[in-house]
Design an enzyme around this catalytic site. Structure first.
Site, short mmCIF file in Angstrom:
data_model
loop_
_atom_site.label_atom_id
_atom_site.label_comp_id
_atom_site.label_asym_id
_atom_site.label_seq_id
_atom_site.Cartn_x
_atom_site.Cartn_y
_atom_site.Cartn_z
N ASP A 5 1.22 -0.84 0.03
CA ASP A 5 -0.01 -0.05 -0.09
C ASP A 5 0.88 1.15 -0.50
O ASP A 5 2.28 0.85 0.02
CB ASP A 5 -0.97 -0.27 1.39
CG ASP A 5 -0.60 -0.01 2.51
OD1 ASP A 5 1.26 0.26 1.99
OD2 ASP A 5 -1.09 -0.73 4.03
N ASN A 64 -7.32 -1.55 14.12
CA ASN A 64 -8.36 -1.53 14.31
C ASN A 64 -9.19 -2.43 13.20
O ASN A 64 -10.36 -2.52 12.90
CB ASN A 64 -8.98 0.53 13.92
CG ASN A 64 -8.43 -0.04 12.81
OD1 ASN A 64 -7.52 -0.81 11.68
ND2 ASN A 64 -8.72 1.37 11.49
N HIS A 113 -7.49 -3.68 10.47
CA HIS A 113 -7.62 -3.11 8.87
C HIS A 113 -6.58 -4.17 8.12
O HIS A 113 -5.12 -4.42 9.44
CB HIS A 113 -7.15 -1.82 8.13
CG HIS A 113 -5.83 -1.16 8.87
ND1 HIS A 113 -6.12 0.17 9.16
CD2 HIS A 113 -4.40 -1.44 9.06
CE1 HIS A 113 -4.35 0.80 9.76
NE2 HIS A 113 -3.47 -0.70 9.93
N GLU A 121 -9.41 -1.06 5.74
CA GLU A 121 -9.99 -0.36 7.00
C GLU A 121 -11.33 -0.97 7.00
O GLU A 121 -11.48 -1.68 6.74
CB GLU A 121 -10.59 1.17 6.19
CG GLU A 121 -8.80 2.23 6.12
CD GLU A 121 -8.44 2.45 7.52
OE1 GLU A 121 -8.76 1.70 8.45
OE2 GLU A 121 -7.03 2.47 7.99
C1 F6R Z 1 1.79 -1.28 6.42
C2 F6R Z 1 -0.17 -1.22 6.38
C3 F6R Z 1 -0.16 -1.87 7.87
C4 F6R Z 1 0.12 -1.64 8.74
C5 F6R Z 1 -0.75 -1.95 9.78
C6 F6R Z 1 0.35 -2.09 11.95
O1 F6R Z 1 2.08 -1.36 5.15
O2 F6R Z 1 -0.55 -1.62 4.90
O3 F6R Z 1 -1.69 -2.08 7.28
O4 F6R Z 1 0.71 -3.13 8.53
O5 F6R Z 1 -1.33 -0.50 10.12
O6 F6R Z 1 0.95 -1.38 11.27
P1 F6R Z 1 2.59 -1.48 12.13
O7 F6R Z 1 3.45 -2.55 12.11
O8 F6R Z 1 3.43 -0.55 13.28
O9 F6R Z 1 1.99 -1.46 13.52
#
Ligand code: F6R
Length: 238
Positions: free
Chosen positions: A67, A133, A135, A140
């Site tokens: 992403d 959350n 995602h 999301e």
């Molecule tokens: C990052 C992404 C997000 C993260 C998620 C967890 O490319 O797609 O979905 O994997 O927000 O983030 P961390 O690892 O920072 O807790």
């Protein structure tokens, strides 16, 4: 059936990197989609070290970015492409055969989305972190199993969590994500989850009925899902 690998925090990153090395050894032409975020950083450290020692190589592999934010200039430290290059790709002695980032600077975003959807067909492996959350990628809450690769508005909690850490001057409100449809179509999916603060959402994702309030819960319908978690994040799984 979800494979759950619960590891001690100190061993976690090395074990995930070892599993990755095995994948590259058995499938050198691996087509793999990679996330950024905090969770994979120690894995990328351990993986870069293993690759540097010659245990495996990305030379024939294709890397696809999961992403990307919209509205950040090229090279911004918060950009997912900047981060993946710094944390892994630029540290490899031989670069991957192909790297597909998401061309968010191009004028036609719909064309960018279409190109990303096209290059992420036939994935061997998608690696994911878990949002607080629920995602995965930027899918999301509200996302469904057939949600496509698309431009998404980001939840306020996701924006805050990410930008507070990365030191970007701008806080983007949107991004482009690989769709749930492509994630669920990959041969294997690895969900990486560490730390006590993820324990509640990991329990929600794996133990309660699947639903759009927690897109990660849909991963359970994937027969090739492995959840790599440390014992802190796994504390509420029972
Ligand atoms: C990052 C992404 C997000 C993260 C998620 C967890 O490319 O797609 O979905 O994997 O927000 O983030 P961390 O690892 O920072 O807790």
């Amino acid at each position: 059936m979800t494979a759950l690998r619960t590891l001690e925090a100190a061993a976690w990153a090395g074990e995930v990197a070892a599993a990755f090395v095995e994948r590259l050894q058995s499938t050198p032409s691996l087509r793999v989609c990679l996330p950024t975020g905090a969770t994979p950083i120690p894995v990328y450290d351990a993986l870069a070290a293993r690759i540097g020692r010659g245990d495996a190589s990305f030379a024939q592999a294709t890397v696809i970015l999961l992403d990307e934010w919209l509205g950040l200039p090229p090279g911004d430290p918060a950009r997912c492409d900047t981060r993946l290059r710094a944390q892994l790709l630029d540290r490899l002695p031989v670069p991957p055969a192909a790297v597909h980032t998401i061309e968010v600077d191009a004028p036609d975003l719909e064309a960018t989305v279409a190109r990303h959807a096209a290059c992420s067909l036939d994935l061997d492996l998608v690696v994911l972190g878990l949002g607080i959350n629920g995602h995965v990628g930027f899918n999301e809450p509200g996302s469904l199993p057939d949600s496509p690769t698309r431009v998404v508005r980001l939840a306020a909690s996701s924006r805050r969590a990410a930008m507070a850490r990365y030191g970007s001057a701008t806080v983007p409100t949107a991004g482009i994500t690989l769709g749930m449809d492509r994630i669920l179509a990959a041969r294997k999916v690895w969900l990486l989850v560490t730390g006590e603060r993820k324990a509640g959402i990991l329990r929600r994702a794996l133990r309660d009925p699947e639903g759009p309030d927690c897109p990660a819960s849909y991963l359970r319908r994937h027969r090739g899902l492995t959840v790599f978690t440390d014992s802190e994040a796994a504390a509420l799984l029972g």
